[in-house]
Motif scaffolding. Structure first.
Motif, PDB file in Angstrom:
ATOM      1  N   TYR A 114     -38.482  14.741  47.633  1.00  0.00           N
ATOM      2  CA  TYR A 114     -39.513  15.199  46.712  1.00  0.00           C
ATOM      3  C   TYR A 114     -38.925  15.615  45.359  1.00  0.00           C
ATOM      4  O   TYR A 114     -39.664  15.851  44.411  1.00  0.00           O
ATOM      5  N   ILE A 115     -37.594  15.753  45.293  1.00  0.00           N
ATOM      6  CA  ILE A 115     -36.925  16.042  44.021  1.00  0.00           C
ATOM      7  C   ILE A 115     -36.588  14.690  43.374  1.00  0.00           C
ATOM      8  O   ILE A 115     -35.892  13.869  43.977  1.00  0.00           O
ATOM      9  N   PRO A 116     -37.080  14.438  42.148  1.00  0.00           N
ATOM     10  CA  PRO A 116     -36.904  13.113  41.540  1.00  0.00           C
ATOM     11  C   PRO A 116     -35.444  12.696  41.385  1.00  0.00           C
ATOM     12  O   PRO A 116     -35.110  11.531  41.573  1.00  0.00           O
ATOM     13  N   ASN A 117     -34.572  13.644  41.045  1.00  0.00           N
ATOM     14  CA  ASN A 117     -33.182  13.307  40.735  1.00  0.00           C
ATOM     15  C   ASN A 117     -32.262  13.739  41.872  1.00  0.00           C
ATOM     16  O   ASN A 117     -31.344  14.532  41.681  1.00  0.00           O
ATOM     17  N   ALA A 118     -32.515  13.212  43.067  1.00  0.00           N
ATOM     18  CA  ALA A 118     -31.745  13.628  44.246  1.00  0.00           C
ATOM     19  C   ALA A 118     -30.867  12.490  44.743  1.00  0.00           C
ATOM     20  O   ALA A 118     -31.224  11.311  44.636  1.00  0.00           O
ATOM     21  N   GLU A 119     -29.715  12.866  45.302  1.00  0.00           N
ATOM     22  CA  GLU A 119     -28.821  11.920  45.962  1.00  0.00           C
ATOM     23  C   GLU A 119     -29.221  11.881  47.434  1.00  0.00           C
ATOM     24  O   GLU A 119     -28.832  12.740  48.227  1.00  0.00           O
ATOM     25  N   LEU A 120     -30.025  10.882  47.798  1.00  0.00           N
ATOM     26  CA  LEU A 120     -30.669  10.882  49.110  1.00  0.00           C
ATOM     27  C   LEU A 120     -29.702  10.683  50.273  1.00  0.00           C
ATOM     28  O   LEU A 120     -30.004  11.045  51.402  1.00  0.00           O
ATOM     29  N   SER A 121     -28.512  10.147  49.990  1.00  0.00           N
ATOM     30  CA  SER A 121     -27.520  10.009  51.067  1.00  0.00           C
ATOM     31  C   SER A 121     -27.028  11.367  51.533  1.00  0.00           C
ATOM     32  O   SER A 121     -26.543  11.515  52.655  1.00  0.00           O
ATOM     33  N   GLY A 122     -27.143  12.390  50.651  1.00  0.00           N
ATOM     34  CA  GLY A 122     -26.631  13.725  50.986  1.00  0.00           C
ATOM     35  C   GLY A 122     -25.117  13.800  50.970  1.00  0.00           C
ATOM     36  O   GLY A 122     -24.543  14.751  51.501  1.00  0.00           O
TER      37      GLY A 122
END
Length: 526
Positions: A324-332
């Motif tokens: 839900y955060i636009p500028n996120a690194e989804l891989s973590g």
């Protein structure tokens, strides 16, 4: 294929009602609304009230004492022991309590990096808490779900109230962690943070055994791949400074640092929402939509959240998935951190706005975990209160702070990581006299540190705090870098600096068998 009924029966959990496993987000929301657990806001977020427990209950969290872990736990006021018999007696009551309840099971993971992730199962009495579990932990793929084998199980029954001393605990609420049974049991409290922080505590115990440094920090990554981590207690600006539009957010609270880089423990964020500003915190504001859970936020008659209203608690919260955060690194996942930032809000106004730390000083300040709590809201109290929370997260660190500090020191050495202490607190005088450091200046200092512009800077050593203070930082007036320069009354500065140095020294006395080079890297009072 997992047979969830059989799996629960192995835990002596039997219910005459339905058991729902990994329901979809819309279905969980529908169940929660039908069950009367919460209401939908105009943005689609589910708002719930958690009753008398609107925050963690640290005096109600216990670790079951076993010979296998007895010498590893840092027992004391933070890590309270409980005997196995008390756990067993209450667990039997819990299983009896839920025998006529619908149950909502979430199967997923803690840890983004596959080789270190912890498969978990969260068994919830409430659909809304299953939704929180789903949003805060890492969600499995369909294939992973088919063969999911949990290594730790959390049982959450907020409706079960125990009898305090009669049951061998302190109140109607309890949080038990049992490493032999690989279980967490949470009773009497509906606060979602207990679920999240119990698993974080488990990870903090398990990860050092794998040479992973567990951290209570936020982390982000630049376009050039440079990774940074931010440590800081509440009110220091950790969330604000790590939410950088030019960098991707890896996670905002809990990470591990291993030989492959860093990885987020979570799959979502659990943000404070009190006085949330639509313009200054637009990422969080925009994330509180359908699928998110609000805790104890006041909702007006039109269904609009009033984030300024603290009638239930100052600790209002929002849980949402990181996507839900636009500028996120989804891989973590990020690389080896180039920069570590320790954030403090010094209300004495005597710490430099930015300083570079040697490895030994970094270990010292990590074990100290200093910031200030402002006591101005309490009648008759005008002085700030110095607060020390080891590892910037003492309530969740089950082992000795030195265990974690050693891991930090090893990582700094191995990866040549730069460490900076950034004071987001007061300048020109203490609280009530000076003013809070401008956010624009703090951002400029952090930016310079992250871009490596301070590596070759010229430094002056502070003779009280032994910190290395840069003479110049791009975009920051040089005169404010030495805090004494900003005080009109230089003698009063010396008094307050000495006063804070003594507090550091007094706090550090609680640590035994710490090498002299670390002890000597801290402040020196006169």
């Amino acid at each position: 294929m997992v047979n969830i009924i059989e799996e629960l029966e192995k835990l002596n959990i039997k219910t005459s009602k339905n058991v729902y496993r990994n329901l979809s987000i819309p279905k969980l929301i529908e169940k929660a609304v039908i069950n009367g657990e919460g209401v939908l806001t105009e943005t689609g977020a589910l708002d719930v009230k958690t009753g008398k427990y609107t925050g963690r209950s640290p005096k109600d969290r216990f670790i079951v004492r076993h010979e296998s872990i007895n010498d590893k736990i840092n027992w004391g006021d933070v890590n309270l022991p409980i005997e196995e018999e008390i756990f067993n007696n209450l667990y039997n009551k819990v299983t009896e309590y839920i025998s006529d309840k619908e149950l909502y099971v979430f199967d997923g993971y803690a840890g983004a990096m596959e080789e270190y992730r912890l498969p978990i199962r969260v068994i919830n009495e409430l659909a809304s808490q299953a939704l929180i579990s789903n949003q805060l932990f890492r969600r499995p793929t369909k294939e992973q779900l088919e063969d999911h084998k949990p290594e730790f199980t959390v049982v959450v029954v907020p409706g079960f109230k125990c009898k305090g001393k009669q049951d061998g605990v302190n109140s109607e609420a309890f949080i038990f962690i049992d490493f032999n049974k690989k279980m967490v049991v949470i009773g009497g409290s509906q606060y979602g943070g207990e679920i999240k922080k119990s698993i974080f505590s488990v990870m903090n115990f398990l990860m050092p055994e794998k040479n992973v440094f567990p951290m209570h920090c936020s982390a982000n990554i630049g376009k050039d791949g440079n990774t940074a981590v931010f440590f800081g207690l509440s009110g220091t600006g950790k969330t604000t400074l790590s939410a950088d539009p030019e960098r991707k957010l890896i996670g905002d609270d809990e990470h591990g640092w291993c030989d492959k880089g860093i990885f987020n423990f979570e799959g979502g964020c659990y943000a404070k929402t009190i006085r949330l500003d639509k313009d200054n915190e637009k990422e969080i504001y925009g994330a509180l939509r359908f699928g998110s859970v609000l805790e104890n936020v006041v909702i007006n008659e039109e269904g609009r959240p009033d984030y300024d209203d603290a009638r239930y608690t100052e600790n209002t919260r929002g849980a949402y998935p990181i996507e839900y955060i636009p500028n996120a690194e989804l891989s973590g996942i990020g690389g080896q951190p180039n920069t570590v930032i320790f954030l403090t809000a010094d209300a004495f106004g005597v710490l430099p706005p930015i300083s570079k730390l040697t490895k030994e000083a970094a270990m010292y300040h990590f074990m100290s975990g200093y910031t200030s709590k402002l006591a101005g809201t309490e009648r008759g109290i005008t002085e700030p209160v110095a607060t020390f929370s080891a590892c910037f997260g003492e309530p969740f660190m089950l082992m000795s702070p030195y265990v974690y500090a050693k891991l930090l020191g090893e990582k700094i050495d191995k990866y040549n990581t730069e460490v900076y202490l950034v004071n987001t607190g007061w300048s020109g005088g203490g609280y009530g006299v000076g003013s809070r450091m401008r956010l624009s200046y703090t951002r400029a200092m952090v930016k310079a540190a992250l871009e490596g512009k301070l590596k070759e800077a010229e430094y002056i050593k502070d003779d009280v705090f032994q910190l290395l203070v840069p003479k110049e930082v791009p975009g920051v007036p040089s005169e404010i870098l030495n805090p004494k320069n900003t005080w009109q009354d230089k003698e009063q500065y010396d008094i307050k600096a000495n006063e804070l140095a003594k507090k550091f020294e007094e706090n550090f006395k609680r640590y035994k068998n710490v090498p002299d080079e670390i002890v000597n890297a801290g402040p020196i009072s006169k």
